[in-house]
Design an enzyme around this catalytic site. Structure first.
Site, short mmCIF file in Angstrom:
data_model
loop_
_atom_site.label_atom_id
_atom_site.label_comp_id
_atom_site.label_asym_id
_atom_site.label_seq_id
_atom_site.Cartn_x
_atom_site.Cartn_y
_atom_site.Cartn_z
N GLU A 260 4.09 43.23 -30.72
CA GLU A 260 3.86 42.75 -30.98
C GLU A 260 2.08 42.81 -30.95
O GLU A 260 1.61 43.18 -31.71
CB GLU A 260 3.16 41.64 -29.58
CG GLU A 260 2.59 40.35 -29.47
CD GLU A 260 1.36 39.96 -28.88
OE1 GLU A 260 0.10 39.81 -29.33
OE2 GLU A 260 1.76 40.09 -27.21
N CYS B 252 -4.51 36.83 -29.46
CA CYS B 252 -3.09 36.83 -30.01
C CYS B 252 -2.35 35.64 -30.39
O CYS B 252 -1.42 35.19 -31.14
CB CYS B 252 -2.14 37.29 -29.13
SG CYS B 252 -1.47 37.53 -27.99
#
Length: 526
Positions: free
Chosen positions: A264, A301
């Site tokens: 990620e 994020c």
């Protein structure tokens, strides 16, 4: 709370073969904390990977209920970490105690959630096609399929979630649930935290009789390359920068035996504000959006790094209101000095780019991050300008004003892959702009309506992933129970004697699983 030894974790033992020591730092002051850590040697990384490989056969052979017992024990150990532990995490990360306590609950909660996944057994994906000896023109043999763990997994800790995406975080939980021993690379920003959590995992492993080597952890720089290239490692879990994730993917692909990297990496999480919502609640949207941008100093994020709206006086007013809210935000201490340097560099790039203007925010100076608002020409997004696509990890967002639906479509087509996209709209907006949904489905892993992307529920339905560069593999998620799929592979058993079949595939269905039998789902015995 045990003493912080600062040694590497290898097969249930502690090791400090190298002479170099690494220092833990106070994130707010930069001063050295009284904890140092042994830089892992290449030989220690080799030992850790081999320990995981030695543990794999015994660990994956355990009944799912036994592995569930292990995960529950980890959760209990995490819950017992006391206020002294919370204080250490706060000093290493500058995060408030309430945030750490909540994150600890999320971390133990996701361990328990994966224990439930193991007990219900659907992760095995059991499928049975019974023999059809009379079928013409050719008979069918008995075929049965289930999924098993891929092997030892290397997991890299994230900077922004010292618990939930770190030592005992989602990647570790999913790998252990899949039957895969873990070699964890501790993040340099919170090594004392990692040491204490690692001790909790080892205690849980001892309490539940897990194989030695089911969990290993190494400290230091350079160890990531040794780990990813080690032949015992069969998959990688990573949360971090695009640069770091890309480097790991290249290493893994260039191995004699390539392995998957589930990374990620980078997302700007566009928020699209539709006209009806602007007219009805523009002031509230500006306030809520500012809260999302600044939450946790923007170190999520899923931070909303891009705001898109149709050209109108109301959208201009929203940007004015949003700018006022960001102007009023006090400076925030970031997780570490490196994070602040990166944030300052990102702001400098935005300030110096043609077609981008600074709308609001106190001058960035000193040791704290200041919230900022920029506005970019829509053509930069339509033309996929690289700078506008880059995540600025901190409390900053960039606004784009588009002229009509055609330019809105073009702007969204210019976006790279994202973790999330958000639609802010009234019912009539959502109906009029329904054409956005298929477009966004191709770009993101999660579409929100009238919410904000900061905040990721840990549950069965969650997807925390998306097309590159949000992740290296859009088919998975790093949050939610589907995360276990990344560390499993299917195996087919043809004409196997009942006594040799895994329990999940036997005729009597001793585990009571829901299985696909001759094309029909059933939990009955065959």
């Amino acid at each position: 709370m045990p003493d912080i030894l600062g040694h590497n974790f290898i097969a249930g033992q502690r090791s400090a073969a190298g002479a170099q020591r690494l220092q833990s730092l106070d994130a707010s002051t930069g001063e050295a904390l009284p904890y140092s850590f042994a830089q892992a040697t290449e030989n220690e990384v080799d030992q850790a990977a081999k320990a995981a490989a030695s543990a794999f056969a015994a660990f994956r052979a355990l009944a799912p209920a036994r592995r569930a017992e292990f995960l529950d024990a980890i959760a209990a150990e995490l819950d017992e970490l006391d206020d002294a532990f919370v204080a250490i995490v706060c000093r290493e990360t500058a995060l408030p105690a309430a945030r750490i306590q909540g994150e600890r609950g999320r971390t133990s909660g996701q361990m328990r959630l994966f224990a439930q996944v193991l007990r219900r057994g659907d992760y095995l994906g059991a499928r049975i096609d019974l023999a059809l000896p009379e079928r013409q023109p050719l008979p069918r043999v008995d075929l049965r399929q289930m999924r098993i763990g891929v092997g030892p997994v290397a997991v890299f800790g994230a900077s922004n979630f010292p618990l939930a995406f770190s030592t005992a975080g989602g990647d570790t939980a999913a790998a252990l649930a899949a039957g895969c021993p873990v070699v964890f690379k501790a993040h340099s920003g919170h090594m004392a935290t990692a040491d204490l959590v690692g001790c909790a995992i080892v205690r849980a492993a001892e309490r539940t009789g897990m194989p030695k080597g089911v969990f290993n952890m190494v400290f230091g720089g350079g160890v990531g390359e040794w780990l990813v290239k080690h032949p015992a490692i069969q998959a990688v879990g990573f949360t971090g920068s695009l640069k770091g994730g890309d480097a790991l993917c290249r290493m893994a692909a260039e191995r004699p035996q390539p392995i998957p990297v589930f990374a990620e990496m980078s997302s700007i999480n566009p928020v699209i504000i539709l006209p009806g919502a602007l007219a009805k609640r523009g002031e509230a949207i500006a306030r809520e959006l500012a809260g999302s941008v600044c939450m946790g100093a923007g170190q999520f994020c899923t931070n909303p790094g891009l705001v898109i709206g149709l050209q109108s006086p109301l959208y201009n007013q929203l940007l004015s209101d949003l700018g006022q809210h960001l102007d009023q935000q006090a400076g925030q201490t970031m997780l570490n000095a490196g994070g602040l340097r990166s944030y300052v560099g990102g702001l400098e790039h935005l300030h110096g780019h043609a077609g981008i203007e600074h709308l609001a925010g106190q001058a960035q100076e000193g040791s704290q991050a200041r919230a900022q608002l920029f506005k970019a020409d829509a053509r930069l997004l339509i033309e996929a300008d690289p700078l506008l696509q880059e995540e600025v990890f901190g409390p900053t967002t960039v606004a784009v004003e588009v002229q009509g639906n055609d330019q809105l479509r073009a702007a969204l087509l210019g976006l790279r892959g994202q973790l999330t996209a958000t639609l802010i709209g009234e019912p009539e907006d959502l109906e009029a702009f329904a054409w956005l949904v298929p477009l966004l489905e191709e770009k993101v892993g999660r579409i929100l309506v009238n919410g904000y992307p900061t905040g990721v529920e840990v549950c069965d339905a969650m997807v925390h992933g998306g097309p590159y560069p949000a992740t290296s593999d859009a088919r998975g998620t790093s949050v939610g129970t589907l995360a276990i799929d990344r560390f499993l592979r299917p195996v087919c058993y043809q004409n196997y004697p009942q006594a040799l079949l895994p329990e999940a595939l036997r005729d009597g269905n001793p585990l009571g699983l829901r299985r696909l039998v001759n094309g029909q789902w059933s939990d009955a015995a065959i």
